[in-house]
Scaffold this motif. Structure first.
Motif, mmCIF file in Angstrom:
data_model
loop_
_atom_site.group_PDB
_atom_site.id
_atom_site.type_symbol
_atom_site.label_atom_id
_atom_site.label_comp_id
_atom_site.label_asym_id
_atom_site.label_seq_id
_atom_site.Cartn_x
_atom_site.Cartn_y
_atom_site.Cartn_z
ATOM 1 N N SER A 55 -25.262 36.293 20.472
ATOM 2 C CA SER A 55 -25.464 35.388 19.280
ATOM 3 C C SER A 55 -25.562 34.027 19.862
ATOM 4 C CB SER A 55 -24.306 35.281 18.478
ATOM 5 O OG SER A 55 -22.966 34.485 19.069
ATOM 6 N N CYS A 113 -26.755 30.542 17.880
ATOM 7 C CA CYS A 113 -26.255 29.603 16.776
ATOM 8 C C CYS A 113 -25.278 29.680 15.657
ATOM 9 C CB CYS A 113 -27.761 29.279 15.965
ATOM 10 S SG CYS A 113 -28.285 30.655 14.693
ATOM 11 N N GLU A 114 -25.359 31.059 15.352
ATOM 12 C CA GLU A 114 -24.324 31.627 14.566
ATOM 13 C C GLU A 114 -24.432 30.793 12.988
ATOM 14 O OE1 GLU A 114 -20.294 32.130 15.990
ATOM 15 O OE2 GLU A 114 -21.229 32.944 17.761
ATOM 16 N N CYS A 144 -31.568 30.743 15.388
ATOM 17 C CA CYS A 144 -32.105 31.160 16.543
ATOM 18 C C CYS A 144 -32.678 32.160 16.693
ATOM 19 C CB CYS A 144 -31.088 30.606 17.350
ATOM 20 S SG CYS A 144 -29.687 32.051 17.652
ATOM 21 N N GLY A 145 -32.326 33.220 16.087
ATOM 22 C CA GLY A 145 -33.012 34.918 16.286
ATOM 23 C C GLY A 145 -32.365 35.466 17.311
ATOM 24 N N THR A 146 -31.139 35.007 18.011
ATOM 25 C CA THR A 146 -30.399 35.780 19.171
ATOM 26 C C THR A 146 -29.909 37.063 18.499
ATOM 27 O OG1 THR A 146 -29.866 33.641 20.151
ATOM 28 C CG2 THR A 146 -28.635 35.557 20.987
ATOM 29 N N MET A 190 -30.235 39.321 10.702
ATOM 30 C CA MET A 190 -29.714 38.710 11.353
ATOM 31 C C MET A 190 -27.856 38.768 11.025
ATOM 32 S SD MET A 190 -32.178 37.742 12.769
ATOM 33 C CE MET A 190 -31.769 36.900 13.997
ATOM 34 N N CYS A 249 -25.466 37.349 12.053
ATOM 35 C CA CYS A 249 -24.518 36.162 11.935
ATOM 36 C C CYS A 249 -24.247 35.639 10.423
ATOM 37 C CB CYS A 249 -24.904 34.963 12.962
ATOM 38 S SG CYS A 249 -26.347 34.322 12.555
HETATM 39 FE FE1 FES Z 1 -28.657 32.535 15.808
HETATM 40 FE FE2 FES Z 1 -27.846 34.695 14.516
HETATM 41 S S1 FES Z 1 -26.885 33.832 16.221
HETATM 42 S S2 FES Z 1 -29.606 33.893 14.175
#
Ligand code: FES
Length: 320
Positions: free
Chosen positions: A269, A271-272, A276-278, A305, A307
């Motif tokens: 993760s 940005c949470e 960000c897309g992570t 996503m 988060c």
């Molecule tokens: Fe960035 Fe979920 S951690 S979109």
């Protein structure tokens, strides 16, 4: 968001400044006056407010400054108390626990042009980007800064200075949706500019909807709605991890990501906050309640996503 004990930085509030109606800046420095870790435009830090809650705040000063971080906080009487604590209980001289800078909204440094869209307090990460251009031959840039009224517009004096004003358009809607600014003329024709948008959820959703025909790599969002926030009709649900067979309950007020972590399952993760897309995860079955800003319409049935997004069905099965 948590402040990890091993990376925690206690910082002293050197100065507090009211910058607009209900909006206050805090200048944070090392208690011993030494240099701070460097940061890049768009970075944020975690701050433990005097009330104990940890909040993520963008650094809005020039990243070239090495002896201070400046955060700017809007007092939200309907929030969960973090901003109220900062306004009412954080004073010059106090020391706050913080986490080092992190950046989930980085400025692409070789863009042909930049289009910044800020709604209200969403100006803060964008201000650090604009300030980072100082003295440099930056690519062409334009800022649409959308606020309620002149009184609630932070940093207007700086943005209206002669060097910047030709790049800056400030619009006030006076709280009337009929008077909101129409961004479509600026977004209708995709080009090679990079768009950076930060502000209230409805503004970001509207920009996302208007930029579906742009390259996704050129459109960037920043949100402070960690974990996706709580909606009145949120329900608890179950997640099942297909690879391990593990099952967990996700209660109201807790994200899938936080639930996984609580049970010792690691998932990447950044940005949470769904921008960000992570944390993109394959969804094998179940009906997701998508709350992110990154998934394309064609991905909605097979990705989630974790988060921020939740479930409309009693269970989601994830490829984890
Ligand atoms: Fe960035 Fe979920 S951690 S979109």
């Amino acid at each position: 968001m948590e402040i990890r004990a091993d990376t925690q930085m206690p910082l002293r509030i050197a100065r507090v400044l009211d910058v607009a109606e209900g909006i206050r800046s805090f200048e944070l420095v090392q208690p011993d006056g030494t240099e701070l870790p460097p940061f890049t435009p768009g970075s944020h830090i975690g701050v433990q407010t005097p009330g104990g809650a940890v909040r993520k705040y963008s650094l809005c000063n020039d990243p070239g400054e090495r002896h201070r971080y400046v955060i700017t906080v809007k007092r939200d009487p309907n929030g969960q108390g973090g901003s109220i604590s900062m306004h009412d209980e954080a004073h010059a001289g106090d020391v706050l626990a913080t986490s080092p800078p992190d950046n989930a909204f980085p400025l692409v440094d070789n863009a042909r042009a930049y289009l910044f869209i800020a709604g209200g307090i969403g100006i803060t990460p964008i201000l650090s980007m604009i300030r980072s251009f100082a003295g440099l031959p930056a690519a062409p840039w334009k800022l649409h800064y959308l606020t309620r009224s002149p009184e609630s517009t932070a940093f207007a004096d700086e943005l209206m200075r002669p060097q910047l004003r030709r790049h800056v358009h400030i619009h006030h809607d006076h709280g009337d949706p009929e008077k909101s600014f129409d961004l479509w003329p600026a977004l209708e024709k995709p080009n090679t500019a990079h768009i950076y948008c930060c502000g209230p959820r409805p503004l970001m959703e509207s920009v996302r909807d208007m930029t579906g025909h742009w390259s996704p790599a050129n459109v960037h969002f920043e949100s402070f709605n960690e974990g996706g926030g709580v909606k009145p009709d949120d329900q608890p649900f179950k997640i099942r991890l297909a690879r391990s067979g593990l099952e967990f309950d996700v209660p109201v007020g807790k994200s899938i990501l936080a639930t996984l972590r609580e049970h010792g399952c690691n998932a990447p993760s950044s940005c949470e906050s769904g921008t960000c897309g992570t944390c993109r995860t394959t969804l094998l079955s179940g009906d997701a309640d998508h709350r992110d800003m990154v998934l394309m319409p064609e991905e909605l049935s097979e990705r989630i996503m974790i988060c921020v997004s939740r479930a409309r069905s009693p269970e989601l099965v994830l490829d984890l």
